[in-house]
Design a protein around this motif. Structure first.
Motif, PDB file in Angstrom:
ATOM      1  N   LEU A  57       0.742  -1.215   0.095  1.00 50.36           N
ATOM      2  CA  LEU A  57      -0.142  -0.036   0.102  1.00 50.36           C
ATOM      3  C   LEU A  57       0.825   1.394   0.036  1.00 50.36           C
ATOM      4  O   LEU A  57       0.626   2.047  -0.696  1.00 50.36           O
ATOM      5  N   GLY A  58       1.921   1.122   0.756  1.00 49.43           N
ATOM      6  CA  GLY A  58       2.727   2.493   0.927  1.00 49.43           C
ATOM      7  C   GLY A  58       3.405   2.457  -0.395  1.00 49.43           C
ATOM      8  O   GLY A  58       3.682   3.752  -0.867  1.00 49.43           O
ATOM      9  N   PHE A  59       3.843   1.569  -1.069  1.00 50.33           N
ATOM     10  CA  PHE A  59       4.578   1.730  -2.460  1.00 50.33           C
ATOM     11  C   PHE A  59       3.550   2.244  -3.397  1.00 50.33           C
ATOM     12  O   PHE A  59       3.935   3.147  -3.956  1.00 50.33           O
ATOM     13  N   ARG A  60       2.233   1.736  -3.575  1.00 51.17           N
ATOM     14  CA  ARG A  60       1.463   2.350  -4.165  1.00 51.17           C
ATOM     15  C   ARG A  60       1.050   3.640  -4.146  1.00 51.17           C
ATOM     16  O   ARG A  60       0.991   4.730  -4.953  1.00 51.17           O
ATOM     17  N   ASN A  61       0.931   3.953  -2.971  1.00 53.78           N
ATOM     18  CA  ASN A  61       0.541   5.485  -2.360  1.00 53.78           C
ATOM     19  C   ASN A  61       1.598   6.372  -3.035  1.00 53.78           C
ATOM     20  O   ASN A  61       1.577   7.338  -3.545  1.00 53.78           O
ATOM     21  N   SER A  62       2.962   5.914  -2.583  1.00 49.53           N
ATOM     22  CA  SER A  62       4.152   6.814  -3.169  1.00 49.53           C
ATOM     23  C   SER A  62       4.218   6.702  -4.485  1.00 49.53           C
ATOM     24  O   SER A  62       4.333   7.804  -5.155  1.00 49.53           O
ATOM     25  N   ALA A  63       4.040   5.666  -5.294  1.00 52.40           N
ATOM     26  CA  ALA A  63       3.921   5.783  -6.701  1.00 52.40           C
ATOM     27  C   ALA A  63       2.836   6.838  -7.366  1.00 52.40           C
ATOM     28  O   ALA A  63       3.232   7.699  -8.327  1.00 52.40           O
ATOM     29  N   SER A  64       1.698   6.863  -6.768  1.00 47.61           N
ATOM     30  CA  SER A  64       0.749   7.531  -7.208  1.00 47.61           C
ATOM     31  C   SER A  64       0.962   9.167  -6.902  1.00 47.61           C
ATOM     32  O   SER A  64       0.724  10.017  -7.759  1.00 47.61           O
ATOM     33  N   TYR A  65       1.453   9.259  -5.761  1.00 45.13           N
ATOM     34  CA  TYR A  65       2.036  10.726  -5.377  1.00 45.13           C
ATOM     35  C   TYR A  65       2.983  11.152  -6.146  1.00 45.13           C
ATOM     36  O   TYR A  65       2.975  12.362  -6.608  1.00 45.13           O
ATOM     37  N   ASP A  66       3.835  10.380  -6.474  1.00 46.91           N
ATOM     38  CA  ASP A  66       5.191  10.992  -7.459  1.00 46.91           C
ATOM     39  C   ASP A  66       4.420  11.295  -8.633  1.00 46.91           C
ATOM     40  O   ASP A  66       4.849  12.216  -9.417  1.00 46.91           O
ATOM     41  N   GLY A 243      -5.157   6.961  -3.616  1.00 45.21           N
ATOM     42  CA  GLY A 243      -4.255   6.577  -4.436  1.00 45.21           C
ATOM     43  C   GLY A 243      -4.777   6.658  -5.634  1.00 45.21           C
ATOM     44  O   GLY A 243      -4.297   7.047  -6.747  1.00 45.21           O
ATOM     45  N   ASP A 244      -5.978   5.912  -5.689  1.00 41.86           N
ATOM     46  CA  ASP A 244      -6.836   6.035  -7.155  1.00 41.86           C
ATOM     47  C   ASP A 244      -6.887   7.324  -7.595  1.00 41.86           C
ATOM     48  O   ASP A 244      -7.058   7.448  -8.913  1.00 41.86           O
ATOM     49  N   GLU A 245      -7.439   8.350  -6.572  1.00 42.86           N
ATOM     50  CA  GLU A 245      -7.768   9.610  -7.509  1.00 42.86           C
ATOM     51  C   GLU A 245      -6.485  10.329  -7.742  1.00 42.86           C
ATOM     52  O   GLU A 245      -6.575  10.862  -8.859  1.00 42.86           O
ATOM     53  N   ILE A 246      -5.357  10.160  -6.929  1.00 45.34           N
ATOM     54  CA  ILE A 246      -4.340  11.100  -7.515  1.00 45.34           C
ATOM     55  C   ILE A 246      -3.383  10.462  -8.492  1.00 45.34           C
ATOM     56  O   ILE A 246      -2.524  11.176  -8.909  1.00 45.34           O
ATOM     57  N   GLU A 247      -3.773   9.188  -8.728  1.00 49.44           N
ATOM     58  CA  GLU A 247      -2.890   8.522  -9.673  1.00 49.44           C
ATOM     59  C   GLU A 247      -3.095   9.125 -11.008  1.00 49.44           C
ATOM     60  O   GLU A 247      -2.050   9.122 -12.206  1.00 49.44           O
ATOM     61  N   GLU A 248      -4.207   9.748 -11.323  1.00 49.10           N
ATOM     62  CA  GLU A 248      -4.553  10.261 -12.540  1.00 49.10           C
ATOM     63  C   GLU A 248      -4.600  11.882 -12.265  1.00 49.10           C
ATOM     64  O   GLU A 248      -5.972  12.287 -12.440  1.00 49.10           O
ATOM     65  N   PRO A 249      -3.438  12.516 -12.257  1.00 48.58           N
ATOM     66  CA  PRO A 249      -3.928  13.852 -11.723  1.00 48.58           C
ATOM     67  C   PRO A 249      -4.520  14.827 -12.641  1.00 48.58           C
ATOM     68  O   PRO A 249      -4.635  16.170 -12.068  1.00 48.58           O
ATOM     69  N   PHE A 250      -4.880  14.570 -13.649  1.00 47.28           N
ATOM     70  CA  PHE A 250      -5.274  15.572 -14.845  1.00 47.28           C
ATOM     71  C   PHE A 250      -6.898  15.294 -14.735  1.00 47.28           C
ATOM     72  O   PHE A 250      -7.624  16.147 -15.582  1.00 47.28           O
ATOM     73  N   GLY A 251      -7.382  14.657 -13.734  1.00 48.83           N
ATOM     74  CA  GLY A 251      -8.839  14.430 -13.833  1.00 48.83           C
ATOM     75  C   GLY A 251      -9.767  15.663 -13.130  1.00 48.83           C
ATOM     76  O   GLY A 251      -9.011  16.700 -12.915  1.00 48.83           O
ATOM     77  N   THR A 252     -10.931  15.411 -12.725  1.00 51.36           N
ATOM     78  CA  THR A 252     -11.511  16.400 -12.242  1.00 51.36           C
ATOM     79  C   THR A 252     -12.041  16.348 -10.785  1.00 51.36           C
ATOM     80  O   THR A 252     -13.004  16.730 -10.257  1.00 51.36           O
ATOM     81  N   SER A 253     -11.593  15.225 -10.265  1.00 49.86           N
ATOM     82  CA  SER A 253     -12.042  14.733  -8.867  1.00 49.86           C
ATOM     83  C   SER A 253     -11.326  15.918  -7.625  1.00 49.86           C
ATOM     84  O   SER A 253     -10.424  16.471  -8.186  1.00 49.86           O
ATOM     85  N   PRO A 254     -11.831  15.990  -6.502  1.00 47.68           N
ATOM     86  CA  PRO A 254     -11.554  16.990  -5.643  1.00 47.68           C
ATOM     87  C   PRO A 254     -10.000  17.045  -5.319  1.00 47.68           C
ATOM     88  O   PRO A 254      -9.403  18.084  -5.033  1.00 47.68           O
ATOM     89  N   ASN A 255      -9.270  15.816  -5.328  1.00 47.87           N
ATOM     90  CA  ASN A 255      -7.868  15.985  -4.953  1.00 47.87           C
ATOM     91  C   ASN A 255      -6.814  16.241  -6.324  1.00 47.87           C
ATOM     92  O   ASN A 255      -5.604  16.009  -6.065  1.00 47.87           O
ATOM     93  N   ASP A 256      -7.565  16.319  -7.508  1.00 47.55           N
ATOM     94  CA  ASP A 256      -6.888  16.463  -8.760  1.00 47.55           C
ATOM     95  C   ASP A 256      -6.187  17.897  -8.763  1.00 47.55           C
ATOM     96  O   ASP A 256      -6.662  18.765  -7.914  1.00 47.55           O
ATOM     97  N   LEU A 257      -5.333  17.927  -9.707  1.00 50.02           N
ATOM     98  CA  LEU A 257      -4.618  19.383 -10.085  1.00 50.02           C
ATOM     99  C   LEU A 257      -5.715  20.248 -10.463  1.00 50.02           C
ATOM    100  O   LEU A 257      -6.637  20.037 -11.428  1.00 50.02           O
TER     101      LEU A 257
END
Lengths: 291, 291, 291, 291, 291
Positions: A57-66, A243-257
């Protein structure tokens, strides 16, 4: 902060948490029996698999955040390179000559933004580009690249007109190359997701783990089982959903860019270099969320 | 997502999981005895070695993913530098003059792709390069480098013909140097695997761990042993198998990079800069997998 | 893969593992007594120290691997910058003029390789450099830098002869600067090891841990103690030994970088740019190991 | 390696270890009673806090090592950029003209080294710089920057004298900019420590943990408590002390960077490019430590 | 170091710690009963969730520290690029001509600093810029960019006046581009926080964990519960509070970056290149804190 709603992703995982809670209550009610057979689980195997689970989980989380942060860096490079190109164009030629070029830089950023969010962006392009250029650009598969080609042609024209020599022209072109690289980097993040298998493995492991956990805890904590199982499940589900949400940072969910807000900011920033004072107003958050 | 097949690597580890499952069932059936001697294992040593195991699996997994993502970045740089070179060539000379150069950029990318996938790629090279250049290139050990040398010669010719001065020529050449660097980086990843010893140590540790685990869990969870052991084994085997797969990102397994699709995209992108409208169509996933 | 020998480092840690095994057997035979006093250890302190141990082994392992991979990247940069310099020299002058320069690039790489492996490399230098240059180079403390200075002088000569203008000369020089930087980076890795104290702390902790472990496991797993202790020790010793090996990536142990093979490959690659067809054959692995 | 002294930091943590040992012995002697009240601690809370502790020690350790290695990289960049500047100056002008410039490069490195170690370095500056330049430099707050300004003036003079055109002058200047950046990076590491709060939290947590641990282990391992507690404390204290040491890599403790040796090496390396053969001898380790 | 106050963030978490302590004391006093029902918790679920919690705290902590250190690097780049621009301007023109440009560089840094700390910075801008430039700059939304535009115009003027040719002008401009990029990077860190959801998840998990922990430990350690729970809570709360603080590195809390001191240092450094000797004195820490 325990009870805020903004930024919470509790609503995304509520159904799953309720399922887990219900299951735990049933397990307690039936004393851990399934069809009159006691499920003989203890916490031991959960502690064995829990360490592995937490690390992955930690790996996936870090990879998504990266991915999220790299996307933010690339978008920041769009800002800095657009500013550099605009600054050089304004300084090395003059404001009137540079105006279409500077507006074209803003158009490039908007074209990229609309592409990543799956919109045509025709409004922004027609607003900022000369009519025939906008027509040409909108008929292309890679609209942003067509804008960039047109910007590059402007540099060529200034050089042919003797307003820039080769050295200055190439300095401006380096900023265009920077825009090209940042845009290519954004395409990379937008179109190459994390290997899908990671999500599958993690999803299965997390759900199986939480579904069996009530049986493992029942004998040691009794009626507190539903509470603790839901707590554990909240931790795991929430991290996975984020992780699911920020993995695709160009989307429009609340935590995206906040691509929209950042693009307006870039436009304001380069137009101010032209001396304009009627800059577009910064976007304001709606329900605490900036898109 | 619990039951999807796409992207799952369950099929790769099914035989091993069945072995582990069978072993666990036998252990339960014989009450943990081997030749009438009870194997006196508890979960304690597994918890000691499990932390280490998880950390090293985590390391291997991260290292594999880093290779995967670095390869993706390098391939992305092929895209951005090819676009930059094409844009400059088209703008600073003219479309007709730049056409063979721009097609040559696409040929370079295809040559690299076919090399990493162990194919000759003769079709693509003959399609995009002049006949005598294709002959020359195909007779060389480093085909992609031969294409790059020819591209560099085109720059020299434009300079000799007075269409580019040294500053512009060197600006275009910097994109060729970028292509050279990205290609060299891909070679590095393709031909220098992770030290093989990592796989050996991990493989041995994971398998020994899972083979002995049924004995360690039997006394504490009884008939649930096969279920939990298979669950633990699934987690470890799946991560290990996925690491194996993405560690060599230029292969053709489902989680590897979609080199074919990306190369076609690069060709389309640089040809559009020539004004072409008969661009190659993007590849579509076959069975959810893009090659 | 459980029984392969290639890439295994089992042979390096066999003596230590046998000691641990013997100790465990003695501990079992004497029922954990030392001079008729029972050693009252349980697994509890091992689990406390085990987490810390695993994390520090993980850190050391990552740091070693980062050195290994950074060294590989730097050597890859030698390849790409040598190719860039050769390509530019061949294109911007002509093949005959560029020949000594291109052979000199290969000589630079060989000089670096032999320096890091503690050999004089006289053969390769005499083979590739003009006689008086080879004499001069071999009399210097920093042989590779002397080759680079000579390459830089070639650029100066072409400029004085009017074959290159300043812009082209400086473009070639940038590749030489790249070679200089990559070589300096290799020196950094070769001559600044990991702080030695890390190895000391880890070594002591790992050995003390494994020496005391039999006492801690005896009461809970009895006669299985030797097996499990050896298993735990194998995991820790193997990772530590591998870290030791790849920490100095320019050595000649089986998991080190294949400097010889890579240098021959660089020579072949730059000589092909001269149109040569009698390229040196790629080195083949000996006993599965490429040096 | 269990008994080496070099590189060990055992001597730095001996007092603390003895305190912990003494405390443990007292705890055993008094059967864990304090003022006739039994301290009812078990290992459970230590295992809860131990995971967190290990992860934060790991973080601090990685952060310290990253600072150490970044400092090494920056110092390596001083070497490579000094060599590049020297090589270009020697090649593009001539040895006699370049001599003061090349000695000035060595002076720059020595000025930086002495600044970070809090020494005036007057000897080295007077030895390598012309007298009036040395006077000027030594009267400045930022001595190294004053040397760099003087080097930059040399480039300007060669350009005014027609020995370098603007393109060559700017190529040399880029190496000076590289020196400037590396020096600025070293200042960053030297003058911005890790947030002090990290050390405070870690220090407190580690010491409280070790002070309470004897009570927690007494009931389960009895008379072995002092041994195991000291072992655990050794692991934690040693890592903490090493982190402390390499966190400030420009100091003079045994595990810090060998700035003196590296600076002498840089001087030798650039002077050899002038053809000098009376190079300063490499520094030798004193008591296994290179300063 | 156990009792220092400087850099401690104990004061920020004291209220929470007191709550936890009070709760623990109540739990001990009431023998873990709530409304005459025994809360049947053991340490087992806490150990399951504790590993996950520690890993996510570790992630958040690393991410915060990375932001802190990246911000420091970017500010360091402001220093190095300002120095490079000043050095080139002083060397390639003359001290008198370069003076307004060099003071403008310092003004740029002050403008950036005041913007990130939410101050107008009018004093510093009026002190360093010509009056009409200061007026213009202060009327702009992006004040620092307006300063940069003015610096760029100075370069243009020198080129028009024949004091710089295009190559030199573009070399100076590259340092301005560096300033632009560093400033853009700082904006990125200042205006894009960590996804807020991370704080929410962590905050909730940490607090729920610590609130339930007394019930889990009561049965195994009795009256020591308040002590150990407070200890565990201290570790978690302190790391969380520190992460909160350094996550926004441009603030004015004690662990944030010393922007004021660094900006004064940059001003002193570039002014010394003009030969000035009345440099601003370095700021001194107030109560051990540098702002």
């Amino acid at each position: 902060m325990l009870f805020v709603v903004r930024g919470s992703i509790l609503h995304r995982i509520t159904p799953q948490l309720l399922c887990i809670l219900l299951l735990s209550v049933l397990v307690v009610a039936f004393h851990g029996q399934l069809l009159h057979h006691k499920i003989t689980l203890t916490a031991v195997p959960f502690s064995l698999v829990g360490v592995a689970l937490a690390i992955f989980l930690g790996f996936r989380n870090s990879a998504s955040y990266d991915r999220y942060w790299e996307a933010r860096k690339l978008w920041g490079r769009l800002l800095t390179d657009a500013r550099s190109a605009a600054r050089l164009a304004v300084t090395m030629t003059d404001v009137a000559t540079a105006r279409p070029f500077v507006l074209g830089l803003a158009a490039f950023v908007h074209a990229a933004r609309h592409q990543f969010r799956g919109r045509s962006g025709e409004d922004d392009l027609r607003r900022l580009l000369p009519a025939e250029v906008a027509d040409e650009v909108l008929s292309r598969r890679f609209a942003a690249m067509a804008v960039l080609l047109w910007l590059s042609r402007w540099v060529r024209e200034q050089r042919d007109a003797g307003r820039l020599d080769s050295v200055l022209a190439m300095q401006i072109d380096q900023s265009l190359t920077g825009l090209n690289d940042a845009y290519g980097g954004c395409e990379r993040i937008a179109y190459t997701p994390l290997p899908f298998t990671y999500s599958v493995i993690l999803h299965r492991t997390v759900y199986l783990y939480c579904l069996m956990l009530p049986f493992g805890l029942l004998d040691s904590i009794g009626v507190m089982t539903p509470l603790m199982v839901t707590f554990v499940a909240y931790t795991f589900f929430a991290i996975e959903a984020l992780g699911d949400e920020i993995e695709e940072p160009f989307g429009t969910s609340p935590n995206d860019l906040a691509l929209d807000a950042m693009s307006v900011n870039i436009e304001a920033s380069v137009r101010e270099l032209l001396g304009d004072r009627d800059l577009p107003a910064p976007l304001r958050p709606v329900d605490c969320v900036l898109t």
